[in-house]
Design a protein around this motif. Structure first.
Motif, short mmCIF file in Angstrom:
data_model
loop_
_atom_site.label_atom_id
_atom_site.label_comp_id
_atom_site.label_asym_id
_atom_site.label_seq_id
_atom_site.Cartn_x
_atom_site.Cartn_y
_atom_site.Cartn_z
N SER A 21 0.86 -1.18 0.00
CA SER A 21 0.00 0.00 0.00
C SER A 21 0.89 1.24 0.00
N GLY A 22 0.64 2.16 -0.90
CA GLY A 22 1.43 3.38 -1.00
C GLY A 22 2.61 3.28 -1.95
N SER A 23 2.81 2.12 -2.56
CA SER A 23 3.96 1.96 -3.46
C SER A 23 3.73 2.62 -4.81
N VAL A 100 9.13 5.48 2.14
CA VAL A 100 8.46 6.10 0.99
C VAL A 100 6.99 5.68 0.96
N THR A 101 6.74 4.38 1.09
CA THR A 101 5.35 3.92 1.01
C THR A 101 4.52 4.45 2.17
N MET A 102 5.09 4.45 3.36
CA MET A 102 4.32 4.93 4.51
C MET A 102 4.03 6.43 4.41
N MET A 103 5.01 7.19 3.93
CA MET A 103 4.76 8.62 3.74
C MET A 103 3.61 8.84 2.75
N ARG A 170 12.35 2.10 -7.27
CA ARG A 170 12.17 3.55 -7.07
C ARG A 170 11.41 4.14 -8.26
N ARG A 171 11.00 5.38 -8.09
CA ARG A 171 10.22 6.04 -9.14
C ARG A 171 10.98 6.12 -10.45
N ASP A 175 9.76 5.06 -14.15
CA ASP A 175 9.79 5.97 -15.29
C ASP A 175 10.56 5.35 -16.46
N ARG A 176 11.68 4.70 -16.15
CA ARG A 176 12.47 4.02 -17.20
C ARG A 176 11.67 2.89 -17.83
#
Length: 186
Positions: A21-23, A100-103, A170-171, A175-176
């Motif tokens: 969740s949040g990924s 990152v996911t929790m934020m 990661r983001r 994107d890649r």
């Protein structure tokens, strides 16, 4: 397990996106659908009925969309995971860092609650104070299940050899990956 540097063995047609969740799995599923011109089905919309009750038609709906020739969806809900893995040809695993996911989950939950945003079938986020009283509150659930996919995804390579698994951390990896899909490289 593949990374963004590895070529896919085929052009994806049936794609599941796994992640805590949040990924960003729903967002990435939409991006993949656009890049590949495939229909996207959001699992939460199929699962949640009024008052957050599971819809009785959930598995029938999963059966229907996943029997199509092409689709993108998230890989969630234990009762649907095996069917989706059996039918998918590609899994994109967002193995994003816990902070990152929790934020993201906290930001998303607070924003939805403050905006009184309707989600699926009339449902809204619970009052924020219930994070302290409800053990199933989304923030507590996200924390409790944050590492679950690290147990579920790696064994798929042995049990589902037809499934190309791409791990993104990661983001920039996402994107890649999308850029490769857009370019027709993947």
């Amino acid at each position: 397990m593949l990374s963004t540097e590895d070529p896919l063995p085929h052009r994806p047609r049936r794609v599941v996106v796994a992640g805590a969740s949040g990924s960003g799995k729903t967002t990435l599923a939409r991006r993949i659908g656009i890049a590949l011109k495939l229909p996207v089905t959001e699992m939460d919309a199929l699962h949640h009925g009024p008052a957050w009750t599971p819809r009785q038609e959930f598995m029938a709906d999963v059966e229907t969309f996943s029997s199509a020739d092409a689709w993108v969806s998230e890989w969630q809900y234990p009762e649907a995971r095996k069917l989706l893995a059996d039918r998918a040809d590609t899994m994109v695993w967002l193995d994003v860092a816990t902070p990152v996911t929790m934020m993201r989950v906290v930001r998303r939950t607070v924003t939805r609650r403050l905006r009184d945003e309707e989600l699926w079938n009339g449902n809204k986020e619970a009052p924020l104070h219930t994070v302290f009283t409800d053990p199933e509150h989304i923030l507590r659930w996200a924390w409790r299940t944050r590492h679950l996919l690290r147990e579920l995804v790696p064994p798929l390579e042995g049990t589902h050899p037809h499934l190309a698994v791409v791990r993104l951390r990661r983001r920039s990896d996402a994107d890649r990956f999308i850029a490769c899909l857009d370019a027709g490289v993947a």
